[in-house]
Design a protein around this motif. Structure first.
Motif, PDB file in Angstrom:
ATOM      1  N   ILE A 115      16.094  12.937  -8.182  1.00 37.69           N
ATOM      2  CA  ILE A 115      14.640  12.892  -8.369  1.00 37.69           C
ATOM      3  C   ILE A 115      14.118  11.537  -7.914  1.00 37.69           C
ATOM      4  CG2 ILE A 115      12.780  12.891 -10.082  1.00 37.69           C
ATOM      5  CD1 ILE A 115      14.528  14.787 -11.781  1.00 37.69           C
ATOM      6  N   ALA A 116      14.795  10.493  -8.375  1.00 37.72           N
ATOM      7  CA  ALA A 116      14.386   9.125  -8.037  1.00 37.72           C
ATOM      8  C   ALA A 116      14.511   8.861  -6.538  1.00 37.72           C
ATOM      9  CB  ALA A 116      15.214   8.126  -8.829  1.00 37.72           C
ATOM     10  N   LYS A 117      15.523   9.458  -5.900  1.00 37.29           N
ATOM     11  CA  LYS A 117      15.743   9.226  -4.464  1.00 37.29           C
ATOM     12  C   LYS A 117      14.543   9.680  -3.641  1.00 37.29           C
ATOM     13  CE  LYS A 117      18.478  11.913  -1.953  1.00 37.29           C
ATOM     14  NZ  LYS A 117      19.729  12.576  -1.493  1.00 37.29           N
ATOM     15  N   LEU A 118      14.024  10.856  -3.938  1.00 37.60           N
ATOM     16  CA  LEU A 118      12.872  11.360  -3.184  1.00 37.60           C
ATOM     17  C   LEU A 118      11.630  10.521  -3.449  1.00 37.60           C
ATOM     18  CD1 LEU A 118      13.137  15.264  -3.280  1.00 37.60           C
ATOM     19  CD2 LEU A 118      14.087  13.635  -1.654  1.00 37.60           C
ATOM     20  N   ARG A 119      11.464  10.082  -4.688  1.00 40.61           N
ATOM     21  CA  ARG A 119      10.317   9.238  -5.018  1.00 40.61           C
ATOM     22  C   ARG A 119      10.421   7.895  -4.284  1.00 40.61           C
ATOM     23  NH1 ARG A 119       7.513  10.633  -9.647  1.00 40.61           N
ATOM     24  NH2 ARG A 119       7.310   8.483 -10.375  1.00 40.61           N
ATOM     25  N   ALA A 120      11.625   7.339  -4.260  1.00 37.26           N
ATOM     26  CA  ALA A 120      11.833   6.071  -3.556  1.00 37.26           C
ATOM     27  C   ALA A 120      11.597   6.232  -2.057  1.00 37.26           C
ATOM     28  CB  ALA A 120      13.259   5.552  -3.813  1.00 37.26           C
ATOM     29  N   LEU A 121      11.976   7.386  -1.507  1.00 36.91           N
ATOM     30  CA  LEU A 121      11.769   7.644  -0.084  1.00 36.91           C
ATOM     31  C   LEU A 121      10.289   7.584   0.267  1.00 36.91           C
ATOM     32  CD1 LEU A 121      12.753   8.483   2.725  1.00 36.91           C
ATOM     33  CD2 LEU A 121      12.729  10.864   1.939  1.00 36.91           C
ATOM     34  N   ARG A 122       9.442   8.187  -0.548  1.00 40.48           N
ATOM     35  CA  ARG A 122       7.999   8.150  -0.281  1.00 40.48           C
ATOM     36  C   ARG A 122       7.460   6.720  -0.370  1.00 40.48           C
ATOM     37  NH1 ARG A 122       5.365  12.923   0.312  1.00 40.48           N
ATOM     38  NH2 ARG A 122       6.447  14.807  -0.403  1.00 40.48           N
ATOM     39  N   GLN A 123       7.944   5.961  -1.330  1.00 40.70           N
ATOM     40  CA  GLN A 123       7.490   4.579  -1.443  1.00 40.70           C
ATOM     41  C   GLN A 123       7.904   3.764  -0.221  1.00 40.70           C
ATOM     42  OE1 GLN A 123       9.248   3.302  -5.139  1.00 40.70           O
ATOM     43  NE2 GLN A 123       7.577   4.108  -6.392  1.00 40.70           N
ATOM     44  N   LEU A 124       9.147   3.934   0.206  1.00 37.19           N
ATOM     45  CA  LEU A 124       9.671   3.135   1.311  1.00 37.19           C
ATOM     46  C   LEU A 124       9.000   3.473   2.637  1.00 37.19           C
ATOM     47  CD1 LEU A 124      13.453   3.261   0.348  1.00 37.19           C
ATOM     48  CD2 LEU A 124      12.022   1.208   0.393  1.00 37.19           C
ATOM     49  N   ILE A 125       8.825   4.753   2.913  1.00 36.49           N
ATOM     50  CA  ILE A 125       8.219   5.111   4.200  1.00 36.49           C
ATOM     51  C   ILE A 125       6.765   4.672   4.245  1.00 36.49           C
ATOM     52  CG2 ILE A 125       7.512   7.440   3.547  1.00 36.49           C
ATOM     53  CD1 ILE A 125       8.892   6.253   6.962  1.00 36.49           C
ATOM     54  N   THR A 126       6.095   4.620   3.093  1.00 35.69           N
ATOM     55  CA  THR A 126       4.719   4.121   3.059  1.00 35.69           C
ATOM     56  C   THR A 126       4.676   2.646   3.417  1.00 35.69           C
ATOM     57  OG1 THR A 126       4.080   5.752   1.392  1.00 35.69           O
ATOM     58  CG2 THR A 126       2.673   3.806   1.605  1.00 35.69           C
ATOM     59  N   VAL A 127       5.615   1.885   2.900  1.00 34.50           N
ATOM     60  CA  VAL A 127       5.707   0.461   3.244  1.00 34.50           C
ATOM     61  C   VAL A 127       5.931   0.290   4.742  1.00 34.50           C
ATOM     62  CG1 VAL A 127       7.104  -1.634   2.958  1.00 34.50           C
ATOM     63  CG2 VAL A 127       6.521  -0.239   0.966  1.00 34.50           C
ATOM     64  N   LEU A 128       6.806   1.123   5.309  1.00 37.63           N
ATOM     65  CA  LEU A 128       7.094   1.025   6.734  1.00 37.63           C
ATOM     66  C   LEU A 128       5.884   1.434   7.573  1.00 37.63           C
ATOM     67  CD1 LEU A 128       9.204   0.476   8.949  1.00 37.63           C
ATOM     68  CD2 LEU A 128       9.900   2.884   8.762  1.00 37.63           C
ATOM     69  N   LYS A 129       5.213   2.528   7.208  1.00 37.49           N
ATOM     70  CA  LYS A 129       4.049   2.999   7.976  1.00 37.49           C
ATOM     71  C   LYS A 129       2.940   1.943   8.009  1.00 37.49           C
ATOM     72  CE  LYS A 129       3.395   6.776   5.688  1.00 37.49           C
ATOM     73  NZ  LYS A 129       2.810   8.041   5.207  1.00 37.49           N
ATOM     74  N   ASP A 130       2.813   1.199   6.926  1.00 41.43           N
ATOM     75  CA  ASP A 130       1.758   0.191   6.858  1.00 41.43           C
ATOM     76  C   ASP A 130       1.943  -0.924   7.879  1.00 41.43           C
ATOM     77  OD1 ASP A 130       0.447   1.533   4.880  1.00 41.43           O
ATOM     78  OD2 ASP A 130       1.205   0.315   3.219  1.00 41.43           O
ATOM     79  N   GLU A 131       3.135  -1.020   8.448  1.00 36.01           N
ATOM     80  CA  GLU A 131       3.401  -2.029   9.473  1.00 36.01           C
ATOM     81  C   GLU A 131       2.938  -1.581  10.855  1.00 36.01           C
ATOM     82  OE1 GLU A 131       4.681  -5.121   8.847  1.00 36.01           O
ATOM     83  OE2 GLU A 131       4.429  -4.507   6.743  1.00 36.01           O
ATOM     84  N   TYR A 132       2.575  -0.313  10.987  1.00 40.82           N
ATOM     85  CA  TYR A 132       2.159   0.232  12.279  1.00 40.82           C
ATOM     86  C   TYR A 132       0.767   0.846  12.121  1.00 40.82           C
ATOM     87  CZ  TYR A 132       7.113  -0.184  13.484  1.00 40.82           C
ATOM     88  OH  TYR A 132       8.376  -0.665  13.718  1.00 40.82           O
ATOM     89  N   ALA A 133      -0.201   0.305  12.819  1.00 41.53           N
ATOM     90  CA  ALA A 133      -1.584   0.776  12.686  1.00 41.53           C
ATOM     91  C   ALA A 133      -1.716   2.255  13.010  1.00 41.53           C
ATOM     92  CB  ALA A 133      -2.497  -0.044  13.601  1.00 41.53           C
ATOM     93  N   PHE A 134      -0.984   2.742  14.031  1.00 44.96           N
ATOM     94  CA  PHE A 134      -1.134   4.125  14.466  1.00 44.96           C
ATOM     95  C   PHE A 134      -0.517   5.109  13.468  1.00 44.96           C
ATOM     96  CE2 PHE A 134       3.126   3.199  15.849  1.00 44.96           C
ATOM     97  CZ  PHE A 134       3.790   4.422  15.820  1.00 44.96           C
ATOM     98  N   ALA A 135       0.343   4.602  12.566  1.00 44.32           N
ATOM     99  CA  ALA A 135       1.054   5.502  11.649  1.00 44.32           C
ATOM    100  C   ALA A 135       0.574   5.398  10.207  1.00 44.32           C
ATOM    101  CB  ALA A 135       2.549   5.220  11.713  1.00 44.32           C
ATOM    102  N   LYS A 136      -0.358   4.496   9.936  1.00 48.60           N
ATOM    103  CA  LYS A 136      -0.770   4.270   8.542  1.00 48.60           C
ATOM    104  C   LYS A 136      -1.276   5.528   7.860  1.00 48.60           C
ATOM    105  CE  LYS A 136      -1.846  -0.647   8.109  1.00 48.60           C
ATOM    106  NZ  LYS A 136      -2.894  -1.634   7.801  1.00 48.60           N
ATOM    107  N   ALA A 137      -2.017   6.316   8.590  1.00 45.54           N
ATOM    108  CA  ALA A 137      -2.637   7.505   7.985  1.00 45.54           C
ATOM    109  C   ALA A 137      -1.712   8.715   7.977  1.00 45.54           C
ATOM    110  CB  ALA A 137      -3.927   7.850   8.726  1.00 45.54           C
ATOM    111  N   ALA A 138      -0.519   8.588   8.549  1.00 39.39           N
ATOM    112  CA  ALA A 138       0.393   9.729   8.622  1.00 39.39           C
ATOM    113  C   ALA A 138       0.874  10.134   7.236  1.00 39.39           C
ATOM    114  CB  ALA A 138       1.593   9.377   9.505  1.00 39.39           C
ATOM    115  N   THR A 139       0.917  11.431   6.984  1.00 40.68           N
ATOM    116  CA  THR A 139       1.439  11.921   5.720  1.00 40.68           C
ATOM    117  C   THR A 139       2.962  12.016   5.789  1.00 40.68           C
ATOM    118  OG1 THR A 139       1.203  14.216   6.450  1.00 40.68           O
ATOM    119  CG2 THR A 139      -0.639  13.247   5.237  1.00 40.68           C
TER     120      THR A 139
END
Length: 455
Positions: free
Chosen positions: A238-262
């Motif tokens: 359960i925690a792994k999937l939650r952590a995955l969403r947190q981590l990919i959000t941090v990564l997307k924020d580094e790329y302007a074109f990907a920030k809004a990606a779900t």
């Protein structure tokens, strides 16, 4: 009834008071040595978690309002595959996951597939730019995900589809059309024996390779799809999937074109702990794994039939696996709350630690030249092998239990004449650019020995 009326007669108990009582009951035994245990992820698990010991936990972004019951379908004959899909939809399926080894009639496929607004996924074992364009054209207004993952193919097969330059050229052309979705398949790492920290870090580094490449293209990325395998460590998964969403959000924020990606997650049970002996226990394993996937925030859950390892696809196995998910959703109300894990101190604490450890490993991978570089050097393969061997040793010594296989086996079980599929690792000699990452079940060696001694 108000909260005050419910709890006014109970004084709050601090974590310190709990520990003092526990220490008293231990009668001199060490609290840490007796009750705190360490996981393969390097996380210490305490006997209890208390609100006065917790810090602020970051929000888990992008959790779905509900989840879909998915079905796997292989396309060999187009008409037969569509007929099967329509039957599955009528029987409760809400998402369809198609795979194929060769191009098929896309027009016939979409014209005869029942009109449904559920997600349709494609995982094609070939890369053909024109055929993908045909799928996009014929799909119309349906929700279609093209799960094209060049790096996963390289990691699993040891080679690109064609070569690095040609594969990326085709991917670029496909992404510049109507469907701009990138796919990250990290179930390979779990099924090969990687720890959860490695799965998350490799998935993040895997995604970063695509984002670095796409950063040079003038396209938007509306979504990033992850395919994830779920193991039997219930709360950790359960925690792994939650952590995955947190981590990919941090990564997307580094790329302007990907920030809004779900972030879209497809989850399915792992193969790693499934067995051919006492095979009905596989239903118990897949049930808890599906529960972890739902509670962790997967968008689509695709179950595995109990006999998937050794039987060809059959209606009975498929119906049982689908009904497991239907019971969870329709009778157990696992879709009634969109974020049921929120505020659970134990799960929140594990999520935080998994995310922190995975982020540290991701940063190390990037400092060493990135995921592709370490994959080509064999570093990723070596690290996964080390983790897999540790887990295999735990299984062999019964520190890790698979009931009916390495503990309480049924000596009267006979499987030799029931194997319709080869359930073990297949060796396919070929020339490869890199060493492939191999999926392997924990019980394979033990099962092979039992098969040899069957009367």
């Amino acid at each position: 009834m108000t909260k005050n009326k419910l709890f006014s007669n109970f004084d709050p108990v601090s974590s310190k008071a709990f520990k003092q009582k526990i220490q008293f009951d231990l009668k001199g035994a060490s609290y840490n040595d007796t009750l705190v245990w360490n996981t393969n992820e390097g996380i210490d698990i305490k006997p209890f978690y208390h609100r006065d010991e917790t810090t602020h936990f970051p929000e888990v972004p992008g959790l779905p309002a509900t989840w879909h019951i998915g079905e796997d379908i292989f396309i060999h004959d187009t008409s037969l595959a569509v007929q099967t899909a329509n039957n599955y939809i009528a029987s409760g399926a809400e998402a369809l996951y198609f795979s194929a080894d060769a191009p098929f009639d896309a027009r016939l496929f979409f014209n005869t597939l029942d009109k449904t607004y559920a997600p349709i996924y494609f995982k094609l074992h070939f890369l053909d730019e024109n055929f993908y364009q045909e799928i996009i054209k014929e799909a119309g207004d349906r929700t279609v995900y093209l799960n094209i993952d060049l790096i996963h193919h390289l990691a699993e097969e040891g080679n690109w589809y064609h070569n690095l330059a040609e594969d990326h050229r085709m991917l670029d052309n496909i992404l510049q059309k109507e469907t701009h979705t990138i796919s990250i398949d990290i179930d390979l790492y779990q099924n090969a024996g990687a720890t959860m920290v490695q799965q998350l870090a490799y998935g993040l580094a895997h995604a970063n390779e695509y984002l670095l490449h796409l950063n040079e293209m003038e396209v938007s990325i509306p979504s990033i799809t992850f395919q994830v395998a779920i193991g039997s460590n219930y709360f950790f998964e359960i925690a792994k999937l939650r952590a995955l969403r947190q981590l990919i959000t941090v990564l997307k924020d580094e790329y302007a074109f990907a920030k809004a990606a779900t972030t879209h997650i497809i989850a399915r049970p792992t193969r790693r702990n499934k067995t051919i002996y006492d095979y009905n226990t596989n239903m118990l394993r897949t049930t808890t794994e599906a529960m972890s996937a739902v509670l962790g925030g997967a968008d689509t859950v695709i179950n595995m039939p109990y006999d998937y390892i050794y039987h060809k696809t059959n209606d009975f196995g498929q119906r049982i696996s689908r009904n497991q998910l239907i019971i969870l959703k329709k009778e157990s109300y696992f879709d009634a709350v969109s974020n049921p894990s929120d505020g659970t101190y134990y799960i929140e604490a594990i999520t935080k630690q998994l995310a922190e450890k995975a982020l540290a490993l991701f940063k190390d991978i990037e400092q060493q030249g990135g995921f592709l570089k370490q994959l080509k050097e064999g570093t990723i393969q070596r690290k996964i092998k080390e983790s897999a061997q540790k887990e295999q040793t735990q299984f062999d010594t019964q520190e890790k239990i698979l009931l009916g296989t390495n503990k309480h086996p049924n000596p009267s079980d006979r499987m030799k004449d029931s194997l319709e599929l080869y359930p073990f690792v297949k060796i396919k000699p070929r020339k490869t650019l890199i060493e492939p990452i191999i999926k392997q079940r924990l019980s394979e060696k033990m099962e092979q020995e039992r098969l040899k001694t069957e009367a």
